[in-house]
Design a protein around this motif. Structure first.
Motif, PDB file in Angstrom:
ATOM      1  N   LEU A 217       0.832  -1.207   0.000  1.00 22.04           N
ATOM      2  CA  LEU A 217       0.000   0.000   0.000  1.00 22.04           C
ATOM      3  C   LEU A 217       0.867   1.257   0.000  1.00 22.04           C
ATOM      4  O   LEU A 217       0.538   2.249  -0.651  1.00 22.04           O
ATOM      5  CB  LEU A 217      -0.939  -0.006   1.207  1.00 22.04           C
ATOM      6  CG  LEU A 217      -2.001  -1.111   1.207  1.00 22.04           C
ATOM      7  CD1 LEU A 217      -2.800  -1.087   2.501  1.00 22.04           C
ATOM      8  CD2 LEU A 217      -2.942  -0.952   0.011  1.00 22.04           C
ATOM      9  N   LEU A 218       1.978   1.204   0.722  1.00 14.20           N
ATOM     10  CA  LEU A 218       2.896   2.335   0.711  1.00 14.20           C
ATOM     11  C   LEU A 218       3.375   2.646  -0.705  1.00 14.20           C
ATOM     12  O   LEU A 218       3.488   3.807  -1.108  1.00 14.20           O
ATOM     13  CB  LEU A 218       4.091   2.023   1.609  1.00 14.20           C
ATOM     14  CG  LEU A 218       5.233   3.043   1.636  1.00 14.20           C
ATOM     15  CD1 LEU A 218       4.767   4.330   2.313  1.00 14.20           C
ATOM     16  CD2 LEU A 218       6.449   2.468   2.361  1.00 14.20           C
ATOM     17  N   SER A 219       3.605   1.599  -1.467  1.00 12.10           N
ATOM     18  CA  SER A 219       4.167   1.792  -2.810  1.00 12.10           C
ATOM     19  C   SER A 219       3.183   2.443  -3.773  1.00 12.10           C
ATOM     20  O   SER A 219       3.587   2.975  -4.802  1.00 12.10           O
ATOM     21  CB  SER A 219       4.637   0.446  -3.385  1.00 12.10           C
ATOM     22  OG  SER A 219       3.530  -0.351  -3.771  1.00 12.10           O
ATOM     23  N   ILE A 220       1.907   2.371  -3.470  1.00  9.76           N
ATOM     24  CA  ILE A 220       0.923   3.025  -4.356  1.00  9.76           C
ATOM     25  C   ILE A 220       0.201   4.148  -3.617  1.00  9.76           C
ATOM     26  O   ILE A 220      -0.928   4.514  -3.963  1.00  9.76           O
ATOM     27  CB  ILE A 220      -0.095   2.029  -4.949  1.00  9.76           C
ATOM     28  CG1 ILE A 220      -0.836   1.276  -3.848  1.00  9.76           C
ATOM     29  CG2 ILE A 220       0.573   1.077  -5.915  1.00  9.76           C
ATOM     30  CD1 ILE A 220      -2.061   0.545  -4.368  1.00  9.76           C
ATOM     31  N   GLY A 221       0.866   4.697  -2.625  1.00 10.86           N
ATOM     32  CA  GLY A 221       0.236   5.728  -1.804  1.00 10.86           C
ATOM     33  C   GLY A 221      -0.293   6.903  -2.600  1.00 10.86           C
ATOM     34  O   GLY A 221      -1.381   7.411  -2.341  1.00 10.86           O
ATOM     35  N   GLN A 222       0.471   7.323  -3.622  1.00 11.70           N
ATOM     36  CA  GLN A 222       0.023   8.503  -4.368  1.00 11.70           C
ATOM     37  C   GLN A 222      -1.250   8.211  -5.161  1.00 11.70           C
ATOM     38  O   GLN A 222      -2.106   9.083  -5.326  1.00 11.70           O
ATOM     39  CB  GLN A 222       1.117   8.996  -5.303  1.00 11.70           C
ATOM     40  CG  GLN A 222       1.390   8.092  -6.485  1.00 11.70           C
ATOM     41  CD  GLN A 222       2.579   8.556  -7.295  1.00 11.70           C
ATOM     42  OE1 GLN A 222       3.703   8.461  -6.845  1.00 11.70           O
ATOM     43  NE2 GLN A 222       2.330   9.073  -8.475  1.00 11.70           N
ATOM     44  N   TYR A 223      -1.379   6.971  -5.643  1.00 12.24           N
ATOM     45  CA  TYR A 223      -2.576   6.616  -6.408  1.00 12.24           C
ATOM     46  C   TYR A 223      -3.787   6.457  -5.479  1.00 12.24           C
ATOM     47  O   TYR A 223      -4.912   6.815  -5.834  1.00 12.24           O
ATOM     48  CB  TYR A 223      -2.337   5.344  -7.199  1.00 12.24           C
ATOM     49  CG  TYR A 223      -1.110   5.438  -8.072  1.00 12.24           C
ATOM     50  CD1 TYR A 223      -1.071   6.327  -9.148  1.00 12.24           C
ATOM     51  CD2 TYR A 223       0.026   4.680  -7.808  1.00 12.24           C
ATOM     52  CE1 TYR A 223       0.062   6.441  -9.927  1.00 12.24           C
ATOM     53  CE2 TYR A 223       1.161   4.792  -8.589  1.00 12.24           C
ATOM     54  CZ  TYR A 223       1.183   5.680  -9.645  1.00 12.24           C
ATOM     55  OH  TYR A 223       2.312   5.801 -10.411  1.00 12.24           O
ATOM     56  N   LEU A 224      -3.545   5.894  -4.292  1.00  8.63           N
ATOM     57  CA  LEU A 224      -4.627   5.795  -3.313  1.00  8.63           C
ATOM     58  C   LEU A 224      -5.087   7.183  -2.901  1.00  8.63           C
ATOM     59  O   LEU A 224      -6.290   7.434  -2.754  1.00  8.63           O
ATOM     60  CB  LEU A 224      -4.152   5.019  -2.084  1.00  8.63           C
ATOM     61  CG  LEU A 224      -3.856   3.539  -2.286  1.00  8.63           C
ATOM     62  CD1 LEU A 224      -3.289   2.934  -1.007  1.00  8.63           C
ATOM     63  CD2 LEU A 224      -5.116   2.792  -2.700  1.00  8.63           C
ATOM     64  N   ALA A 225      -4.134   8.094  -2.726  1.00 11.24           N
ATOM     65  CA  ALA A 225      -4.497   9.460  -2.352  1.00 11.24           C
ATOM     66  C   ALA A 225      -5.351  10.097  -3.438  1.00 11.24           C
ATOM     67  O   ALA A 225      -6.354  10.761  -3.147  1.00 11.24           O
ATOM     68  CB  ALA A 225      -3.230  10.279  -2.100  1.00 11.24           C
ATOM     69  N   GLY A 226      -4.958   9.876  -4.711  1.00 15.02           N
ATOM     70  CA  GLY A 226      -5.732  10.448  -5.815  1.00 15.02           C
ATOM     71  C   GLY A 226      -7.133   9.871  -5.889  1.00 15.02           C
ATOM     72  O   GLY A 226      -8.100  10.574  -6.175  1.00 15.02           O
ATOM     73  N   ALA A 227      -7.257   8.574  -5.621  1.00 17.17           N
ATOM     74  CA  ALA A 227      -8.559   7.908  -5.743  1.00 17.17           C
ATOM     75  C   ALA A 227      -9.476   8.184  -4.570  1.00 17.17           C
ATOM     76  O   ALA A 227     -10.687   7.993  -4.673  1.00 17.17           O
ATOM     77  CB  ALA A 227      -8.342   6.401  -5.875  1.00 17.17           C
ATOM     78  N   THR A 228      -8.897   8.626  -3.450  1.00 14.22           N
ATOM     79  CA  THR A 228      -9.725   8.842  -2.268  1.00 14.22           C
ATOM     80  C   THR A 228      -9.708  10.299  -1.815  1.00 14.22           C
ATOM     81  O   THR A 228     -10.075  10.595  -0.684  1.00 14.22           O
ATOM     82  CB  THR A 228      -9.228   7.949  -1.100  1.00 14.22           C
ATOM     83  OG1 THR A 228      -7.851   8.260  -0.832  1.00 14.22           O
ATOM     84  CG2 THR A 228      -9.352   6.476  -1.447  1.00 14.22           C
ATOM     85  N   ALA A 229      -9.273  11.179  -2.714  1.00 16.72           N
ATOM     86  CA  ALA A 229      -9.228  12.605  -2.358  1.00 16.72           C
ATOM     87  C   ALA A 229     -10.635  13.107  -2.056  1.00 16.72           C
ATOM     88  O   ALA A 229     -11.596  12.736  -2.734  1.00 16.72           O
ATOM     89  CB  ALA A 229      -8.621  13.405  -3.505  1.00 16.72           C
ATOM     90  N   PRO A 230     -10.783  13.947  -1.037  1.00 17.35           N
ATOM     91  CA  PRO A 230     -12.120  14.462  -0.719  1.00 17.35           C
ATOM     92  C   PRO A 230     -12.708  15.310  -1.840  1.00 17.35           C
ATOM     93  O   PRO A 230     -13.925  15.346  -2.013  1.00 17.35           O
ATOM     94  CB  PRO A 230     -11.896  15.282   0.559  1.00 17.35           C
ATOM     95  CG  PRO A 230     -10.435  15.404   0.747  1.00 17.35           C
ATOM     96  CD  PRO A 230      -9.760  14.390  -0.087  1.00 17.35           C
ATOM     97  N   GLU A 231     -11.833  15.978  -2.614  1.00 19.66           N
ATOM     98  CA  GLU A 231     -12.317  16.789  -3.732  1.00 19.66           C
ATOM     99  C   GLU A 231     -11.870  16.149  -5.041  1.00 19.66           C
ATOM    100  O   GLU A 231     -10.695  15.857  -5.217  1.00 19.66           O
ATOM    101  CB  GLU A 231     -11.755  18.209  -3.650  1.00 19.66           C
ATOM    102  CG  GLU A 231     -12.215  18.977  -2.440  1.00 19.66           C
ATOM    103  CD  GLU A 231     -11.550  20.342  -2.371  1.00 19.66           C
ATOM    104  OE1 GLU A 231     -11.038  20.805  -3.407  1.00 19.66           O
ATOM    105  OE2 GLU A 231     -11.535  20.919  -1.279  1.00 19.66           O
ATOM    106  N   ASP A 232     -12.773  15.956  -5.950  1.00 17.39           N
ATOM    107  CA  ASP A 232     -12.488  15.428  -7.280  1.00 17.39           C
ATOM    108  C   ASP A 232     -11.633  14.163  -7.247  1.00 17.39           C
ATOM    109  O   ASP A 232     -10.539  14.114  -7.834  1.00 17.39           O
ATOM    110  CB  ASP A 232     -11.775  16.486  -8.140  1.00 17.39           C
ATOM    111  CG  ASP A 232     -12.600  17.744  -8.286  1.00 17.39           C
ATOM    112  OD1 ASP A 232     -13.837  17.620  -8.369  1.00 17.39           O
ATOM    113  OD2 ASP A 232     -12.014  18.843  -8.312  1.00 17.39           O
TER     114      ASP A 232
END
Lengths: 321, 90
Positions: free
Chosen positions: A141-156
């Motif tokens: 999960l650490l290795s894809i942290g940026q993609y998880l952040a993008g997919a779960t961002a509160p805005e857009d």
């Protein structure tokens, strides 16, 4: 303070860890060799990496599973599937797809070494760090942290599931003579010149640039058809000449066997690290670390831009018990 | 006229942590000048000698201004201006 990596006193051994995941053991071995550490006989009684040195108390990094994904079922591919790597990698190919290398084995081995060595340093600073817990799933999960952040961002939040884009309209690019290749530039000016030289308009080149810029942030870069069509009409040699004129790097895609035939391959496969003794630091007058083994240490880091945040993230995430 | 400006993480300290701010102007240049009057220092992070910094990208809606008229690119009322640092590597 003892210099662990300066003498031959530091050794390691690993348990019969992860029978379903031999690639992790192989990665631990490879990275231990690269660090120049001696492999000791014997083994811990479980999935763990142990460090041994006369100046150290017993210290080990233990691998642990999750209730939903026990360690016995944690293989390279089950972890890639369960933790979303196949989905992220599949954004470009249009279907769920595994990374074709032992990525998580290599990553988790590196995290295990990092955690172990951090705990060792913590001990030498007076702290009580004897066991590090590492969940391979957490490493994934650490290795894809940026993609998880993008997919779960509160805005857009991003919705970039496999199949959302045309799997054929993306880099690597294809020439008229059937050669796959990659383009690279950090500067929009040569990019614009390159596409203009191929007859592509500024408006289209601009759209392509935006998608190309976000390629590493989104793991997918759908290119306008005009760009792909322009390249598909020219042989590689002509495209190479235009790229060179415009200052865009062009690299043909090659397979592993081709790379292994290069004259510098053997040298590049040697240890990636060089460790040199520096000027002796003044003895610190700090209390022994309590919460984290490296707390209070200031790290000076010089690196390329995108790689820069990664070591810092790992330092913050390596939390021995 | 007012436009929305999306601020990248690196510049949030200059906008008091606001990811989205409002600014006035008819061109990108005017908008940046207006932003700098409200958030001093932001222009220097975006522009050098009347050129956008090499590794900074500015979009008006979905269009990169380098592929239009640069800082002279016109901005319609209600448009969205996005600042995006370049990222590459692997």
């Amino acid at each position: 303070m003892s210099r662990l990596l300066d003498d031959a006193g530091l050794s390691w051994r690993s348990g019969p860890c992860l029978p379903a995941w031999q690639s992790l053991s192989a990665a631990l071995q490879r990275q231990g060799d690269c660090l120049g550490l001696r492999h000791a006989d014997g083994a811990p009684d479980g999935p763990a990496l142990q460090l041994m040195h006369p100046d150290l108390q017993p210290l080990q990094t233990r691998f642990t599973g999750l209730p939903a994904l026990p360690l016995e079922l944690s293989t390279e591919f089950t972890l890639q599937a369960a933790c979303g790597l196949m989905s992220v990698h599949g954004r470009a190919s249009g279907r769920l797809q595994a990374l074709g290398v032992n990525y998580l084995a290599t990553l988790n081995a590196a995290l295990a070494w990092q955690g172990s060595l951090a705990a060792a340093v913590g001990q030498l600073r007076g702290g009580r760090f004897h066991e590090v817990a590492l969940q391979p799933a957490a490493g994934a999960l650490l290795s894809i942290g940026q993609y998880l952040a993008g997919a779960t961002a509160p805005e857009d939040p991003e919705h970039l599931l496999p199949g959302a884009d045309d799997a054929l309209a993306r880099p690597p690019f294809l020439s008229a003579d059937g050669v796959l290749f990659e383009l690279e530039t950090l500067d929009s000016h040569p990019w614009r010149q390159f596409w203009n030289a191929l007859g592509v308009s500024d408006a289209i080149a601009g759209k392509a640039w935006q998608r190309f810029l976000l390629r590493y942030a989104r793991a997918v870069a759908p290119m306008p058809a005009e760009c792909l069509d322009a390249l598909a009409g020219l042989p590689l040699a002509r495209i190479q000449a235009i790229a060179a004129e415009c200052g865009v790097a062009l690299v043909p895609v090659r397979d592993a066997a081709q790379r292994q035939g290069d004259s510098n391959y053997t040298a590049s496969a040697a240890s990636p690290w060089q460790i040199r003794r520096g000027v002796a630091a003044p003895a610190p007058h700090r209390a022994a670390p309590v919460r984290l083994p490296l707390e209070g240490i200031r790290v000076l880091e010089s690196c390329r831009r995108i790689q820069g945040p990664w070591p810092g993230t790992c330092c913050r995430c390596s939390v021995p018990k | 006229m007012s436009v929305s400006v999306m601020v990248p993480t690196l510049l949030l300290p200059l906008t008091d942590g606001q990811k989205k701010v409002e600014a006035q102007g008819e061109t990108v240049r005017h908008i940046i000048d207006h932003l700098d009057s409200r958030y001093p220092g932001i222009k220097a992070r975006l522009v050098h000698q009347d050129e956008v910094h090499r590794f900074v990208n500015i979009y008006v809606n979905d269009d990169d201004i380098r592929f239009a008229a640069g800082l002279a690119t016109s901005v319609a009322p209600g448009a969205k201006l996005t600042v995006l640092p370049a990222v590459a590597g692997g």
